[in-house]
Scaffold this motif. Structure first.
Motif, PDB file in Angstrom:
ATOM      1  N   UNK A 199       0.864  -1.081   0.030  1.00 16.95           N
ATOM      2  CA  UNK A 199      -0.067  -0.030   0.203  1.00 16.95           C
ATOM      3  C   UNK A 199       0.788   1.249   0.146  1.00 16.95           C
ATOM      4  N   UNK A 200       0.104   2.278  -0.495  1.00 23.01           N
ATOM      5  CA  UNK A 200       1.062   3.464  -0.737  1.00 23.01           C
ATOM      6  C   UNK A 200       0.761   4.692   0.616  1.00 23.01           C
ATOM      7  N   UNK A 201       1.585   5.393   0.986  1.00 17.54           N
ATOM      8  CA  UNK A 201       1.606   6.419   2.162  1.00 17.54           C
ATOM      9  C   UNK A 201       1.466   7.793   1.337  1.00 17.54           C
ATOM     10  N   UNK A 202       0.263   8.317   1.147  1.00 18.98           N
ATOM     11  CA  UNK A 202       0.013   9.482   0.295  1.00 18.98           C
ATOM     12  C   UNK A 202      -0.794  10.762   1.176  1.00 18.98           C
ATOM     13  N   UNK A 203      -0.457  11.890   0.753  1.00 19.53           N
ATOM     14  CA  UNK A 203      -1.006  12.958   1.240  1.00 19.53           C
ATOM     15  C   UNK A 203      -2.029  13.556  -0.311  1.00 19.53           C
ATOM     16  N   UNK A 228      -5.177   2.084  -3.877  1.00 16.67           N
ATOM     17  CA  UNK A 228      -5.564   2.666  -4.941  1.00 16.67           C
ATOM     18  C   UNK A 228      -6.102   3.765  -4.962  1.00 16.67           C
ATOM     19  N   UNK A 229      -5.857   4.808  -5.788  1.00 12.55           N
ATOM     20  CA  UNK A 229      -6.591   5.905  -6.202  1.00 12.55           C
ATOM     21  C   UNK A 229      -6.523   6.363  -7.520  1.00 12.55           C
ATOM     22  N   UNK A 230      -8.015   6.400  -7.884  1.00 15.00           N
ATOM     23  CA  UNK A 230      -8.216   6.847  -9.434  1.00 15.00           C
ATOM     24  C   UNK A 230      -9.145   8.048  -9.436  1.00 15.00           C
ATOM     25  N   UNK A 231      -8.600   8.698 -10.595  1.00 16.28           N
ATOM     26  CA  UNK A 231      -9.109  10.080 -10.704  1.00 16.28           C
ATOM     27  C   UNK A 231     -10.115   9.862 -12.039  1.00 16.28           C
ATOM     28  N   UNK A 232     -11.319  10.063 -12.289  1.00 19.72           N
ATOM     29  CA  UNK A 232     -11.984   9.779 -13.457  1.00 19.72           C
ATOM     30  C   UNK A 232     -12.688  11.044 -13.811  1.00 19.72           C
ATOM     31  N   UNK A 233     -12.563  11.210 -15.308  1.00 20.33           N
ATOM     32  CA  UNK A 233     -13.275  12.111 -15.972  1.00 20.33           C
ATOM     33  C   UNK A 233     -14.659  11.421 -16.816  1.00 20.33           C
ATOM     34  N   UNK A 249      -8.661   1.966   0.514  1.00 19.50           N
ATOM     35  CA  UNK A 249      -7.849   2.188   1.670  1.00 19.50           C
ATOM     36  C   UNK A 249      -7.126   0.686   1.778  1.00 19.50           C
ATOM     37  N   UNK A 250      -5.886   0.704   2.490  1.00 19.45           N
ATOM     38  CA  UNK A 250      -5.006  -0.469   2.858  1.00 19.45           C
ATOM     39  C   UNK A 250      -5.644  -1.488   3.700  1.00 19.45           C
ATOM     40  N   UNK A 251      -6.872  -0.964   4.546  1.00 18.98           N
ATOM     41  CA  UNK A 251      -7.606  -1.870   5.412  1.00 18.98           C
ATOM     42  C   UNK A 251      -8.520  -2.655   4.627  1.00 18.98           C
ATOM     43  N   UNK A 252      -8.850  -2.555   3.331  1.00 23.72           N
ATOM     44  CA  UNK A 252      -9.734  -3.420   2.931  1.00 23.72           C
ATOM     45  C   UNK A 252      -9.060  -4.700   2.506  1.00 23.72           C
ATOM     46  N   UNK A 253      -9.573  -5.640   2.828  1.00 25.51           N
ATOM     47  CA  UNK A 253      -8.978  -6.857   2.585  1.00 25.51           C
ATOM     48  C   UNK A 253      -9.338  -7.544   1.267  1.00 25.51           C
ATOM     49  N   UNK A 254      -8.921  -8.861   0.764  1.00 23.82           N
ATOM     50  CA  UNK A 254      -9.176  -9.312  -0.493  1.00 23.82           C
ATOM     51  C   UNK A 254     -10.669  -9.462  -0.607  1.00 23.82           C
TER      52      UNK A 254
END
Length: 457
Positions: free
Chosen positions: A178-182, A197-202, A229-234
Protein backbone atom coordinates in the motif's frame (compact mmCIF):
# COMPACT_ATOMS: atom_id res chain seq x y z
CA UNK A 1 -18.00 24.06 -32.05
CA UNK A 2 -21.31 23.41 -33.82
CA UNK A 3 -22.41 21.02 -36.55
CA UNK A 4 -22.56 24.02 -38.85
CA UNK A 5 -18.77 24.41 -38.49
CA UNK A 6 -18.13 21.11 -40.27
CA UNK A 7 -16.45 21.06 -43.68
CA UNK A 8 -18.33 18.01 -44.93
CA UNK A 9 -15.13 15.96 -45.04
CA UNK A 10 -14.31 12.79 -43.10
CA UNK A 11 -10.70 11.59 -42.74
CA UNK A 12 -10.42 7.90 -41.82
CA UNK A 13 -7.19 7.29 -39.86
CA UNK A 14 -6.69 3.59 -39.22
CA UNK A 15 -3.57 1.81 -37.98
CA UNK A 16 -2.45 -1.21 -39.97
CA UNK A 17 -2.19 -3.40 -36.87
CA UNK A 18 -5.82 -2.78 -35.89
CA UNK A 19 -7.33 -2.96 -39.36
CA UNK A 20 -9.97 -5.70 -39.67
CA UNK A 21 -8.92 -8.29 -42.22
CA UNK A 22 -11.98 -7.74 -44.41
CA UNK A 23 -11.12 -4.06 -44.74
CA UNK A 24 -7.61 -4.77 -46.03
CA UNK A 25 -9.01 -6.26 -49.20
CA UNK A 26 -11.38 -3.44 -50.15
CA UNK A 27 -9.88 -0.29 -48.62
CA UNK A 28 -12.41 -0.24 -45.78
CA UNK A 29 -15.17 0.39 -48.31
CA UNK A 30 -17.91 -0.70 -45.93
CA UNK A 31 -16.76 1.92 -43.45
CA UNK A 32 -16.44 4.59 -46.12
CA UNK A 33 -19.98 3.81 -47.27
CA UNK A 34 -21.32 4.70 -43.81
CA UNK A 35 -20.02 8.25 -44.07
CA UNK A 36 -20.60 8.72 -47.78
CA UNK A 37 -24.20 7.58 -47.40
CA UNK A 38 -24.54 10.31 -44.76
CA UNK A 39 -23.35 12.90 -47.28
CA UNK A 40 -19.67 13.30 -46.38
CA UNK A 41 -16.62 13.24 -48.64
CA UNK A 42 -14.35 10.52 -47.28
CA UNK A 43 -10.58 9.95 -47.46
CA UNK A 44 -8.74 6.94 -46.01
CA UNK A 45 -5.19 7.03 -44.63
CA UNK A 46 -3.48 3.97 -43.15
CA UNK A 47 -0.98 4.78 -40.40
CA UNK A 48 1.69 2.76 -38.65
CA UNK A 49 1.06 4.10 -35.15
CA UNK A 50 -0.65 6.91 -33.18
CA UNK A 51 2.25 9.29 -33.93
CA UNK A 52 1.54 8.93 -37.64
CA UNK A 53 -2.13 9.65 -36.94
CA UNK A 54 -1.15 12.87 -35.16
CA UNK A 55 1.14 13.84 -38.05
CA UNK A 56 -1.70 13.32 -40.50
CA UNK A 57 -4.10 15.43 -38.44
CA UNK A 58 -1.54 18.22 -38.14
CA UNK A 59 -0.51 18.23 -41.82
CA UNK A 60 -3.49 17.03 -43.85
CA UNK A 61 -6.66 18.33 -42.21
CA UNK A 62 -8.53 21.61 -41.94
CA UNK A 63 -10.54 22.98 -38.99
CA UNK A 64 -14.00 21.45 -39.08
CA UNK A 65 -12.93 18.16 -40.65
CA UNK A 66 -14.10 14.99 -38.91
CA UNK A 67 -11.24 12.63 -38.07
CA UNK A 68 -12.31 9.02 -37.56
CA UNK A 69 -9.59 7.44 -35.44
CA UNK A 70 -9.57 3.66 -35.10
CA UNK A 71 -8.12 2.21 -31.93
CA UNK A 72 -8.54 1.81 -28.20
CA UNK A 73 -8.13 4.15 -25.26
CA UNK A 74 -4.37 4.45 -25.63
CA UNK A 75 -4.76 5.62 -29.22
CA UNK A 76 -7.44 8.15 -28.25
CA UNK A 77 -5.21 9.47 -25.48
CA UNK A 78 -2.35 9.90 -27.94
CA UNK A 79 -4.39 12.07 -30.34
CA UNK A 80 -6.28 14.29 -27.85
CA UNK A 81 -3.93 17.26 -27.88
CA UNK A 82 -3.52 17.18 -31.67
CA UNK A 83 -7.29 17.09 -32.23
CA UNK A 84 -7.77 20.10 -29.94
CA UNK A 85 -4.88 22.08 -31.43
CA UNK A 86 -6.05 21.58 -35.02
CA UNK A 87 -9.75 22.23 -34.32
CA UNK A 88 -10.94 19.02 -35.96
CA UNK A 89 -13.75 16.83 -34.62
CA UNK A 90 -12.88 13.40 -33.24
CA UNK A 91 -15.04 10.38 -34.02
CA UNK A 92 -13.60 7.37 -32.16
CA UNK A 93 -13.91 3.99 -33.85
CA UNK A 94 -13.68 1.19 -31.22
CA UNK A 95 -10.88 -1.08 -32.45
CA UNK A 96 -9.00 -1.58 -29.16
CA UNK A 97 -9.18 -3.99 -26.24
CA UNK A 98 -11.06 -1.99 -23.62
CA UNK A 99 -12.64 0.87 -25.64
CA UNK A 100 -13.73 2.71 -22.48
CA UNK A 101 -13.81 6.08 -24.26
CA UNK A 102 -16.15 4.72 -26.94
CA UNK A 103 -18.24 3.08 -24.22
CA UNK A 104 -18.52 6.42 -22.38
CA UNK A 105 -19.99 7.90 -25.56
CA UNK A 106 -22.48 4.97 -25.70
CA UNK A 107 -20.93 3.79 -28.97
CA UNK A 108 -21.67 0.14 -29.83
CA UNK A 109 -18.70 -2.20 -29.89
CA UNK A 110 -19.17 -3.21 -33.54
CA UNK A 111 -17.19 -0.64 -35.63
CA UNK A 112 -19.67 -0.12 -38.48
CA UNK A 113 -22.60 0.22 -36.11
CA UNK A 114 -20.58 2.63 -33.99
CA UNK A 115 -19.68 4.74 -37.02
CA UNK A 116 -23.29 4.86 -38.16
CA UNK A 117 -24.55 5.84 -34.68
CA UNK A 118 -21.96 8.61 -34.29
CA UNK A 119 -22.24 10.23 -37.71
CA UNK A 120 -25.98 10.59 -37.28
CA UNK A 121 -25.43 12.20 -33.88
CA UNK A 122 -24.04 15.62 -33.08
CA UNK A 123 -20.96 17.44 -31.83
CA UNK A 124 -20.31 17.70 -28.12
CA UNK A 125 -17.47 19.42 -26.28
CA UNK A 126 -15.87 17.14 -23.68
CA UNK A 127 -13.76 17.93 -20.64
CA UNK A 128 -10.17 16.72 -20.55
CA UNK A 129 -8.20 15.81 -17.45
CA UNK A 130 -4.53 16.59 -17.02
CA UNK A 131 -2.00 15.02 -14.68
CA UNK A 132 1.27 16.93 -14.50
CA UNK A 133 1.88 17.75 -18.18
CA UNK A 134 -0.09 14.85 -19.70
CA UNK A 135 -3.78 14.84 -20.70
CA UNK A 136 -6.30 12.02 -20.33
CA UNK A 137 -9.98 11.54 -21.12
CA UNK A 138 -11.13 8.48 -19.14
CA UNK A 139 -9.22 8.04 -15.89
CA UNK A 140 -5.82 8.15 -14.25
CA UNK A 141 -4.92 5.64 -11.55
CA UNK A 142 -2.19 5.20 -8.96
CA UNK A 143 -1.53 1.96 -7.12
CA UNK A 144 -2.98 -1.39 -8.14
CA UNK A 145 -4.13 -0.52 -11.71
CA UNK A 146 -0.78 1.12 -12.56
CA UNK A 147 1.17 -1.79 -11.10
CA UNK A 148 -1.08 -4.25 -12.93
CA UNK A 149 -0.24 -2.63 -16.28
CA UNK A 150 3.22 -4.20 -16.04
CA UNK A 151 1.75 -7.61 -15.20
CA UNK A 152 -0.61 -8.00 -18.17
CA UNK A 153 0.21 -11.16 -20.09
CA UNK A 154 0.39 -10.18 -23.78
CA UNK A 155 -0.72 -13.65 -24.87
CA UNK A 156 -3.70 -13.57 -22.47
CA UNK A 157 -4.59 -10.08 -23.72
CA UNK A 158 -4.56 -11.25 -27.35
CA UNK A 159 -6.66 -14.30 -26.54
CA UNK A 160 -9.14 -13.02 -23.94
CA UNK A 161 -8.97 -9.22 -24.21
CA UNK A 162 -10.49 -7.51 -21.17
CA UNK A 163 -10.08 -10.60 -18.98
CA UNK A 164 -6.31 -10.01 -18.93
CA UNK A 165 -6.83 -6.75 -17.01
CA UNK A 166 -8.80 -8.50 -14.26
CA UNK A 167 -6.16 -11.22 -13.83
CA UNK A 168 -3.33 -8.65 -13.66
CA UNK A 169 -5.24 -6.53 -11.13
CA UNK A 170 -5.79 -9.58 -8.96
CA UNK A 171 -2.04 -10.28 -8.88
CA UNK A 172 -1.25 -6.66 -7.99
CA UNK A 173 -3.87 -6.63 -5.24
CA UNK A 174 -2.23 -9.65 -3.66
CA UNK A 175 1.38 -8.53 -3.95
CA UNK A 176 1.60 -4.72 -4.00
CA UNK A 177 2.58 -2.71 -0.90
CA UNK A 178 0.00 0.00 0.00
CA UNK A 179 0.98 3.63 -0.63
CA UNK A 180 1.45 6.40 1.97
CA UNK A 181 -0.01 9.51 0.30
CA UNK A 182 -1.05 13.07 1.05
CA UNK A 183 -4.16 13.93 -0.99
CA UNK A 184 -5.84 17.33 -1.33
CA UNK A 185 -9.04 17.81 -3.35
CA UNK A 186 -9.91 21.36 -4.36
CA UNK A 187 -9.31 23.79 -1.49
CA UNK A 188 -9.68 21.14 1.21
CA UNK A 189 -6.86 20.45 3.65
CA UNK A 190 -4.56 17.55 2.61
CA UNK A 191 -5.47 14.12 3.97
CA UNK A 192 -2.84 11.59 5.01
CA UNK A 193 -4.03 8.28 3.55
CA UNK A 194 -2.69 4.76 3.22
CA UNK A 195 -4.19 3.42 0.00
CA UNK A 196 -4.16 0.44 -2.30
CA UNK A 197 -5.50 2.52 -5.18
CA UNK A 198 -6.54 6.04 -6.09
CA UNK A 199 -8.32 6.74 -9.36
CA UNK A 200 -9.25 10.13 -10.83
CA UNK A 201 -12.01 9.80 -13.42
CA UNK A 202 -13.28 12.16 -16.09
CA UNK A 203 -15.23 9.68 -18.24
CA UNK A 204 -17.85 7.13 -17.28
CA UNK A 205 -15.66 4.06 -17.61
CA UNK A 206 -12.13 2.82 -17.02
CA UNK A 207 -10.33 -0.49 -16.72
CA UNK A 208 -12.32 -2.32 -19.37
CA UNK A 209 -15.89 -1.41 -18.43
CA UNK A 210 -15.76 -0.47 -14.72
CA UNK A 211 -18.04 2.43 -13.82
CA UNK A 212 -17.24 4.26 -10.55
CA UNK A 213 -20.32 6.49 -10.54
CA UNK A 214 -23.62 6.38 -12.38
CA UNK A 215 -23.64 10.16 -12.83
CA UNK A 216 -20.08 10.79 -14.00
CA UNK A 217 -19.85 12.29 -17.48
CA UNK A 218 -16.91 13.74 -19.44
CA UNK A 219 -18.81 17.01 -19.78
CA UNK A 220 -19.89 17.62 -16.18
CA UNK A 221 -17.08 20.04 -15.30
CA UNK A 222 -15.60 17.94 -12.47
CA UNK A 223 -12.97 15.35 -11.73
CA UNK A 224 -14.19 12.44 -9.64
CA UNK A 225 -11.96 10.54 -7.20
CA UNK A 226 -12.37 7.19 -5.55
CA UNK A 227 -9.77 5.59 -3.32
CA UNK A 228 -9.44 2.18 -1.69
CA UNK A 229 -7.81 2.13 1.76
CA UNK A 230 -5.16 -0.41 2.76
CA UNK A 231 -7.53 -1.82 5.41
CA UNK A 232 -9.75 -3.31 2.69
CA UNK A 233 -9.07 -7.04 2.61
CA UNK A 234 -9.19 -9.29 -0.42
CA UNK A 235 -12.84 -10.29 -0.07
CA UNK A 236 -13.93 -6.70 0.46
CA UNK A 237 -11.87 -5.79 -2.58
CA UNK A 238 -14.03 -8.16 -4.59
CA UNK A 239 -17.09 -6.36 -3.21
CA UNK A 240 -15.65 -3.11 -4.58
CA UNK A 241 -15.15 -4.81 -7.94
CA UNK A 242 -18.82 -5.84 -7.88
CA UNK A 243 -19.86 -2.27 -6.98
CA UNK A 244 -17.83 -0.91 -9.88
CA UNK A 245 -19.39 -3.49 -12.16
CA UNK A 246 -22.93 -2.74 -11.03
CA UNK A 247 -22.72 1.00 -11.21
CA UNK A 248 -21.37 3.05 -8.29
CA UNK A 249 -18.98 3.27 -5.36
CA UNK A 250 -20.50 6.57 -4.18
CA UNK A 251 -22.12 4.93 -1.16
CA UNK A 252 -19.58 2.15 -0.72
CA UNK A 253 -18.47 0.97 2.70
CA UNK A 254 -15.06 0.16 1.26
CA UNK A 255 -14.13 3.08 -1.02
CA UNK A 256 -13.95 6.81 -0.31
CA UNK A 257 -15.05 9.30 -2.98
CA UNK A 258 -14.40 12.99 -3.70
CA UNK A 259 -15.30 15.49 -6.41
CA UNK A 260 -13.43 18.66 -7.40
CA UNK A 261 -11.56 20.18 -10.34
CA UNK A 262 -8.00 20.08 -8.99
CA UNK A 263 -6.21 17.41 -7.00
CA UNK A 264 -2.68 17.25 -5.59
CA UNK A 265 -0.99 14.03 -4.48
CA UNK A 266 2.40 13.63 -2.83
CA UNK A 267 4.23 10.64 -1.41
CA UNK A 268 5.56 7.45 -3.01
CA UNK A 269 7.66 9.57 -5.35
CA UNK A 270 8.25 7.89 -8.69
CA UNK A 271 5.20 5.60 -8.48
CA UNK A 272 3.69 5.23 -11.99
CA UNK A 273 0.41 6.82 -13.06
CA UNK A 274 -1.76 4.87 -15.50
CA UNK A 275 -4.09 6.88 -17.72
CA UNK A 276 -6.29 5.60 -20.56
CA UNK A 277 -4.47 2.27 -20.52
CA UNK A 278 -0.91 3.62 -20.64
CA UNK A 279 1.70 4.75 -18.09
CA UNK A 280 1.98 8.50 -18.76
CA UNK A 281 3.47 10.07 -15.63
CA UNK A 282 4.59 9.45 -12.04
CA UNK A 283 4.14 10.81 -8.51
CA UNK A 284 4.04 13.50 -7.20
CA UNK A 285 1.02 14.59 -9.23
CA UNK A 286 -1.17 17.61 -9.82
CA UNK A 287 -4.50 16.95 -11.52
CA UNK A 288 -6.49 19.69 -13.26
CA UNK A 289 -9.53 19.82 -15.54
CA UNK A 290 -9.87 21.58 -18.89
CA UNK A 291 -13.63 21.97 -19.41
CA UNK A 292 -15.32 21.68 -22.81
CA UNK A 293 -12.19 21.62 -24.99
CA UNK A 294 -12.40 18.34 -26.97
CA UNK A 295 -14.85 18.32 -29.92
CA UNK A 296 -16.28 14.83 -30.44
CA UNK A 297 -18.99 13.45 -32.68
CA UNK A 298 -21.26 11.43 -30.36
CA UNK A 299 -24.44 9.43 -31.00
CA UNK A 300 -27.74 10.84 -29.84
CA UNK A 301 -27.81 8.26 -27.02
CA UNK A 302 -24.97 10.15 -25.33
CA UNK A 303 -27.20 13.17 -24.80
CA UNK A 304 -29.25 11.50 -22.09
CA UNK A 305 -29.58 14.23 -19.48
CA UNK A 306 -33.20 15.30 -19.21
CA UNK A 307 -35.16 17.46 -16.83
CA UNK A 308 -38.82 17.39 -15.92
CA UNK A 309 -39.57 20.07 -18.52
CA UNK A 310 -37.18 18.84 -21.21
CA UNK A 311 -39.67 17.61 -23.79
CA UNK A 312 -38.80 18.82 -27.28
CA UNK A 313 -41.02 20.95 -29.43
CA UNK A 314 -43.68 18.81 -31.06
CA UNK A 315 -43.47 16.08 -28.40
CA UNK A 316 -46.14 15.39 -25.81
CA UNK A 317 -45.16 16.26 -22.25
CA UNK A 318 -45.25 13.82 -19.35
CA UNK A 319 -45.16 14.41 -15.58
CA UNK A 320 -41.95 13.44 -13.74
CA UNK A 321 -40.18 13.15 -17.08
CA UNK A 322 -36.65 12.67 -15.73
CA UNK A 323 -37.67 10.00 -13.21
CA UNK A 324 -39.73 8.07 -15.77
CA UNK A 325 -36.77 8.20 -18.15
CA UNK A 326 -34.40 6.86 -15.46
CA UNK A 327 -36.73 3.99 -14.61
CA UNK A 328 -37.14 2.98 -18.27
CA UNK A 329 -33.38 3.08 -18.88
CA UNK A 330 -32.53 1.26 -15.64
CA UNK A 331 -35.07 -1.46 -16.41
CA UNK A 332 -33.49 -2.20 -19.77
CA UNK A 333 -30.02 -2.01 -18.25
CA UNK A 334 -30.88 -4.50 -15.51
CA UNK A 335 -32.42 -6.89 -18.05
CA UNK A 336 -29.11 -7.00 -19.92
CA UNK A 337 -27.12 -7.51 -16.73
CA UNK A 338 -29.34 -10.39 -15.67
CA UNK A 339 -29.01 -12.01 -19.08
CA UNK A 340 -25.22 -11.66 -18.97
CA UNK A 341 -24.99 -13.55 -15.67
CA UNK A 342 -27.05 -16.56 -16.80
CA UNK A 343 -24.19 -18.35 -18.64
CA UNK A 344 -21.72 -17.94 -15.76
CA UNK A 345 -23.82 -18.39 -12.60
CA UNK A 346 -23.25 -21.71 -10.83
CA UNK A 347 -26.10 -21.52 -8.33
CA UNK A 348 -29.23 -22.85 -10.02
CA UNK A 349 -31.54 -20.48 -8.13
CA UNK A 350 -29.46 -17.48 -9.20
CA UNK A 351 -29.30 -18.75 -12.76
CA UNK A 352 -33.08 -19.28 -12.94
CA UNK A 353 -33.87 -15.91 -11.35
CA UNK A 354 -31.59 -14.11 -13.80
CA UNK A 355 -33.00 -16.02 -16.79
CA UNK A 356 -36.65 -15.41 -15.91
CA UNK A 357 -36.04 -11.89 -14.66
CA UNK A 358 -34.27 -10.88 -17.87
CA UNK A 359 -37.17 -12.20 -19.95
CA UNK A 360 -39.80 -10.43 -17.85
CA UNK A 361 -37.91 -7.14 -17.77
CA UNK A 362 -37.44 -7.21 -21.55
CA UNK A 363 -41.22 -7.58 -21.92
CA UNK A 364 -41.78 -4.62 -19.62
CA UNK A 365 -39.14 -2.60 -21.50
CA UNK A 366 -40.98 -3.21 -24.76
CA UNK A 367 -44.19 -1.90 -23.16
CA UNK A 368 -42.29 1.16 -21.92
CA UNK A 369 -40.84 1.75 -25.37
CA UNK A 370 -44.23 1.71 -27.06
CA UNK A 371 -45.88 3.85 -24.40
CA UNK A 372 -43.10 6.42 -24.07
CA UNK A 373 -42.27 6.88 -27.75
CA UNK A 374 -44.66 9.89 -28.16
CA UNK A 375 -42.79 11.59 -25.30
CA UNK A 376 -39.33 11.13 -26.82
CA UNK A 377 -38.33 8.65 -24.10
CA UNK A 378 -36.23 6.83 -23.13
CA UNK A 379 -33.32 9.06 -24.09
CA UNK A 380 -30.44 6.58 -23.86
CA UNK A 381 -29.51 3.00 -24.65
CA UNK A 382 -27.87 0.47 -22.29
CA UNK A 383 -24.13 0.16 -21.93
CA UNK A 384 -22.70 -1.12 -25.23
CA UNK A 385 -20.98 -4.51 -25.18
CA UNK A 386 -22.18 -5.07 -21.62
CA UNK A 387 -22.94 -8.71 -22.39
CA UNK A 388 -19.36 -9.75 -23.08
CA UNK A 389 -17.82 -7.52 -20.40
CA UNK A 390 -20.11 -8.87 -17.70
CA UNK A 391 -19.40 -12.42 -18.74
CA UNK A 392 -15.63 -11.97 -18.75
CA UNK A 393 -15.55 -10.36 -15.34
CA UNK A 394 -18.00 -12.82 -13.82
CA UNK A 395 -15.82 -15.68 -15.03
CA UNK A 396 -12.79 -14.12 -13.38
CA UNK A 397 -14.71 -13.79 -10.12
CA UNK A 398 -15.73 -17.43 -10.42
CA UNK A 399 -12.13 -18.54 -10.89
CA UNK A 400 -10.84 -16.56 -7.94
CA UNK A 401 -13.61 -16.96 -5.39
CA UNK A 402 -15.84 -19.87 -4.49
CA UNK A 403 -18.60 -17.47 -3.43
CA UNK A 404 -18.71 -15.35 -6.58
CA UNK A 405 -22.44 -16.12 -6.96
CA UNK A 406 -23.11 -14.66 -3.51
CA UNK A 407 -21.31 -11.46 -4.37
CA UNK A 408 -23.13 -11.17 -7.68
CA UNK A 409 -26.44 -11.71 -5.86
CA UNK A 410 -25.53 -8.92 -3.45
CA UNK A 411 -24.84 -6.54 -6.34
CA UNK A 412 -28.13 -7.48 -8.01
CA UNK A 413 -30.03 -7.01 -4.75
CA UNK A 414 -28.62 -3.48 -4.44
CA UNK A 415 -29.57 -2.78 -8.05
CA UNK A 416 -33.13 -3.94 -7.36
CA UNK A 417 -33.36 -1.81 -4.23
CA UNK A 418 -32.27 1.28 -6.17
CA UNK A 419 -34.85 0.67 -8.90
CA UNK A 420 -37.60 0.08 -6.32
CA UNK A 421 -36.68 3.39 -4.68
CA UNK A 422 -37.04 5.17 -8.04
CA UNK A 423 -40.47 3.61 -8.59
CA UNK A 424 -41.50 4.54 -5.04
CA UNK A 425 -40.67 8.19 -5.78
CA UNK A 426 -43.21 8.24 -8.62
CA UNK A 427 -46.58 9.86 -8.16
CA UNK A 428 -48.14 7.03 -10.14
CA UNK A 429 -51.71 8.41 -10.52
CA UNK A 430 -50.38 11.46 -12.40
CA UNK A 431 -48.92 9.29 -15.18
CA UNK A 432 -50.82 8.29 -18.33
CA UNK A 433 -53.09 5.29 -17.72
CA UNK A 434 -51.25 3.14 -20.26
CA UNK A 435 -47.99 3.65 -18.34
CA UNK A 436 -49.34 2.86 -14.88
CA UNK A 437 -49.91 -0.85 -15.58
CA UNK A 438 -46.37 -1.76 -16.75
CA UNK A 439 -44.97 0.39 -13.93
CA UNK A 440 -46.92 -1.64 -11.35
CA UNK A 441 -45.83 -4.87 -13.07
CA UNK A 442 -42.22 -3.67 -12.90
CA UNK A 443 -42.55 -2.89 -9.19
CA UNK A 444 -43.84 -6.42 -8.49
CA UNK A 445 -41.14 -8.08 -10.62
CA UNK A 446 -38.28 -6.12 -9.06
CA UNK A 447 -39.58 -6.81 -5.58
CA UNK A 448 -39.78 -10.54 -6.40
CA UNK A 449 -36.23 -10.59 -7.80
CA UNK A 450 -34.86 -8.61 -4.85
CA UNK A 451 -36.29 -11.16 -2.41
CA UNK A 452 -34.66 -14.03 -4.30
CA UNK A 453 -31.27 -12.30 -4.41
CA UNK A 454 -31.51 -11.42 -0.71
CA UNK A 455 -31.98 -15.11 0.19
CA UNK A 456 -28.83 -16.04 -1.75
CA UNK A 457 -26.57 -13.73 0.27
Amino acid sequence: MKNSDLTGKVILLLTNSKLPEAWRENGAQALRDVFEDAGYQTDLTLCDDPKKICDCIANETNPGDIVVVGGGDGTMNAVLDTVIENKVVLLPLPLGTANDFARTLTLPDEPLTAARAAIHGQITMLDIGQVNDQTFVNAASIGVPADARHRIDPELKRTFGAISYAVANWKSWQEMTPMELSVSCGDEEPQKLTLRQLTVTNGRYFGGGLRPSENTRPDDGSLHVFAIRDTVDTLSGMDIAAELLFGSVNDSNYAMTMQCNKISITGNDGAPILADGEIISKLPADFTLHPAVLPVFAPNTFFDLVSDNASKEGQADIPQRALVNDIACDTQDLAIRLGAIVPVAKDETLKAACHDGARHLRDISRQFELTLRPYGLPTTSPDPDLHSLEELRDRVMGWLLDNADTRLANGLKTRCENLLAEIDDLDLPTLPDELQTPMRTLNDEIGHLGNIFAKLI
